[in-house]
Motif scaffolding. Sequence first.
Motif, mmCIF file in Angstrom:
data_model
loop_
_atom_site.group_PDB
_atom_site.id
_atom_site.type_symbol
_atom_site.label_atom_id
_atom_site.label_comp_id
_atom_site.label_asym_id
_atom_site.label_seq_id
_atom_site.Cartn_x
_atom_site.Cartn_y
_atom_site.Cartn_z
ATOM 1 N N ALA A 172 15.109 36.357 37.776
ATOM 2 C CA ALA A 172 16.174 35.920 38.680
ATOM 3 C C ALA A 172 15.634 35.694 40.090
ATOM 4 O O ALA A 172 15.981 34.695 40.756
ATOM 5 N N ILE A 173 14.787 36.607 40.543
ATOM 6 C CA ILE A 173 14.212 36.459 41.885
ATOM 7 C C ILE A 173 13.376 35.192 41.979
ATOM 8 O O ILE A 173 13.449 34.440 42.972
ATOM 9 N N ARG A 174 12.586 34.926 40.963
ATOM 10 C CA ARG A 174 11.724 33.730 40.981
ATOM 11 C C ARG A 174 12.542 32.451 40.952
ATOM 12 O O ARG A 174 12.215 31.471 41.636
ATOM 13 N N SER B 288 21.899 21.648 46.034
ATOM 14 C CA SER B 288 21.839 21.634 44.571
ATOM 15 C C SER B 288 20.669 22.479 44.078
ATOM 16 O O SER B 288 19.663 22.662 44.774
ATOM 17 N N VAL B 289 20.814 23.027 42.882
ATOM 18 C CA VAL B 289 19.755 23.821 42.257
ATOM 19 C C VAL B 289 19.540 23.320 40.843
ATOM 20 O O VAL B 289 20.454 22.779 40.206
ATOM 21 N N GLN B 290 18.324 23.511 40.340
ATOM 22 C CA GLN B 290 18.025 23.064 38.983
ATOM 23 C C GLN B 290 18.684 23.959 37.953
ATOM 24 O O GLN B 290 19.133 23.491 36.899
ATOM 25 N N VAL B 291 18.722 25.264 38.244
ATOM 26 C CA VAL B 291 19.282 26.205 37.282
ATOM 27 C C VAL B 291 19.787 27.426 38.029
ATOM 28 O O VAL B 291 19.239 27.808 39.062
ATOM 29 N N GLU B 292 20.861 28.010 37.511
ATOM 30 C CA GLU B 292 21.341 29.269 38.068
ATOM 31 C C GLU B 292 20.464 30.405 37.541
ATOM 32 O O GLU B 292 19.898 30.323 36.447
ATOM 33 N N ALA B 293 20.365 31.474 38.322
ATOM 34 C CA ALA B 293 19.603 32.636 37.863
ATOM 35 C C ALA B 293 20.313 33.336 36.711
ATOM 36 O O ALA B 293 19.676 34.014 35.901
ATOM 37 N N CYS B 294 21.617 33.167 36.649
ATOM 38 C CA CYS B 294 22.382 33.715 35.528
ATOM 39 C C CYS B 294 21.938 33.032 34.235
ATOM 40 O O CYS B 294 21.995 31.800 34.132
ATOM 41 N N PRO B 295 21.499 33.784 33.225
ATOM 42 C CA PRO B 295 20.995 33.154 31.992
ATOM 43 C C PRO B 295 22.067 32.372 31.245
ATOM 44 O O PRO B 295 21.750 31.509 30.424
ATOM 45 N N LEU B 296 23.334 32.667 31.512
ATOM 46 C CA LEU B 296 24.415 31.922 30.879
ATOM 47 C C LEU B 296 24.700 30.621 31.615
ATOM 48 O O LEU B 296 25.440 29.767 31.120
ATOM 49 N N GLY B 297 24.125 30.488 32.824
ATOM 50 C CA GLY B 297 24.374 29.297 33.621
ATOM 51 C C GLY B 297 25.797 29.240 34.148
ATOM 52 O O GLY B 297 26.292 28.165 34.494
ATOM 53 N N LEU B 298 26.451 30.394 34.229
ATOM 54 C CA LEU B 298 27.871 30.421 34.603
ATOM 55 C C LEU B 298 28.100 31.050 35.973
ATOM 56 O O LEU B 298 28.805 30.490 36.804
ATOM 57 N N THR C 239 22.870 31.378 46.774
ATOM 58 C CA THR C 239 21.729 31.747 47.619
ATOM 59 C C THR C 239 21.255 30.553 48.439
ATOM 60 O O THR C 239 21.005 30.657 49.641
ATOM 61 N N ALA C 240 21.132 29.401 47.784
ATOM 62 C CA ALA C 240 20.696 28.183 48.474
ATOM 63 C C ALA C 240 21.681 27.806 49.577
ATOM 64 O O ALA C 240 21.279 27.409 50.675
ATOM 65 N N THR C 241 22.968 27.939 49.304
ATOM 66 C CA THR C 241 23.983 27.604 50.296
ATOM 67 C C THR C 241 23.910 28.544 51.495
ATOM 68 O O THR C 241 24.003 28.119 52.653
ATOM 69 N N LEU C 242 23.723 29.826 51.214
ATOM 70 C CA LEU C 242 23.621 30.809 52.290
ATOM 71 C C LEU C 242 22.400 30.530 53.169
ATOM 72 O O LEU C 242 22.484 30.580 54.402
#
Length: 326
Positions: free
Chosen positions: A16-18, A145-155, A162-165
Motif C-alpha cells: 500500500a505504501i509503495r 488521477s491514479v493508476q490504482v488504489e492501494a485498496c486491493p479491492l479497488g474500492l 493521498t494524491a489529492t491531499l
Amino acid sequence: MTEQTPIDFRTPAIRAIRIERDAIDALESRIGDHFSRACELIMNCKGRVVVTGMGKSGHIGNKIAATLASTGTPSFFVHPGEASHGDMGMITSQDVVIAISNSGNTSEVVTILPLIKRMGAPLISMTGNANSTLAREALANLDVSVQVEACPLGLAPTSSTTATLVMGDALAVALLEARGFSAEDFAFSHPGGSLGRRLLLRVSDIMHTGDRIPVVDPNTTLSSALLEISRKGLGMTTVVDDQGTLVGIFTDGDLRRTLDRAVDIHNTPIHEIMTRHGRTIQADHLAAEALNVMDELKINALPVTDDTGALVGAINMHDLLRAGVI
C-alpha cells in the motif's frame, strides 16, 4: 488443536505504501499551466477560497481548506449537499471555489456547478478524470488521477485521496511562498500553539510590574533584601537608585556565594554584594528571547528595563513556563 498460520500484515502494508508513493511521484509531471492558473486565480481572489467535496473527497477538502487558511490564504469548507439546502449563501462572486471529486461527476458537486458559474465565482477542480463534467467546467483542473488504489479491492479511496491531499499541500506551499508568508504570519494563525507563543508573546505580556517587582535601594541591608525576595517570590531582587535606574541585582545564587564568605546579613548593605551590570531585557523583546538569555547564562530571572536603564519590570523562568513559552 490445529495450529493457525501467522497472518502476514507487513506485506500488504508495504504494498500500500509503495502504491501511494508511486501515485505521489506521478504528480510532479502535472505541475504545469493548469496549476499555475489555479495559483493565479487564488492570488487574485478578493474573497475567500471555498473548498467543497463529497465523502472522502470532502474529508480531504476540509484539510486542504484548513491548510490554506493557516498559510495565508483565507479559506473554508462547504459541504456540497448542504450547499443545495441553503449553504450556497456562504459563497460570493468574490470567492474562488475548489471542487474535489475523483470521478469528476459526483452528483452533489455537479448540481451546484451552474449556481457557482451563474454567480461568477472562478472554479478550480481537482479530479481524477480530465474529461469529466467538473473538469470541463473549471477554469483550471488539477489532475489527481491514479493508476490504482492501494485498496486491493479497488474500492476504498486510498491512493486517490493521498494524491489529492498532496496536490492541496503543493497548492498551499506555492501560494505561501508567492505571498512571502513568514513564520510570524503563521504564528498569528496559531496563537494558541507553542510556535505562536514563541513568536508573538512579548516580555511586556507576562512580566511583573508595579508592586509585584522585587526592588530595594542600594543601602538596604542584606536581611531586608532577603525579606523582599521572599515576599515577591521571584528568587531575586533588583536594586535601583533614587532615579529608578537599575544599578544591580541580587539572586539566590548571589546569596549562596555571600554566605560562604560569612557576611553579616544584618549590617551589610546590598550594594556591597550585589551583581552589578547584570544582563537585562527590554519589554518589547520576545519572551522567547528572555528564555534564550536565561538558558545561555544559566539564570532564572531577568530585570526588565527601558532605553534609559530605568527598571520597568521583572520576569523569571516560571513566568515563561506558565505562559507556555517553554
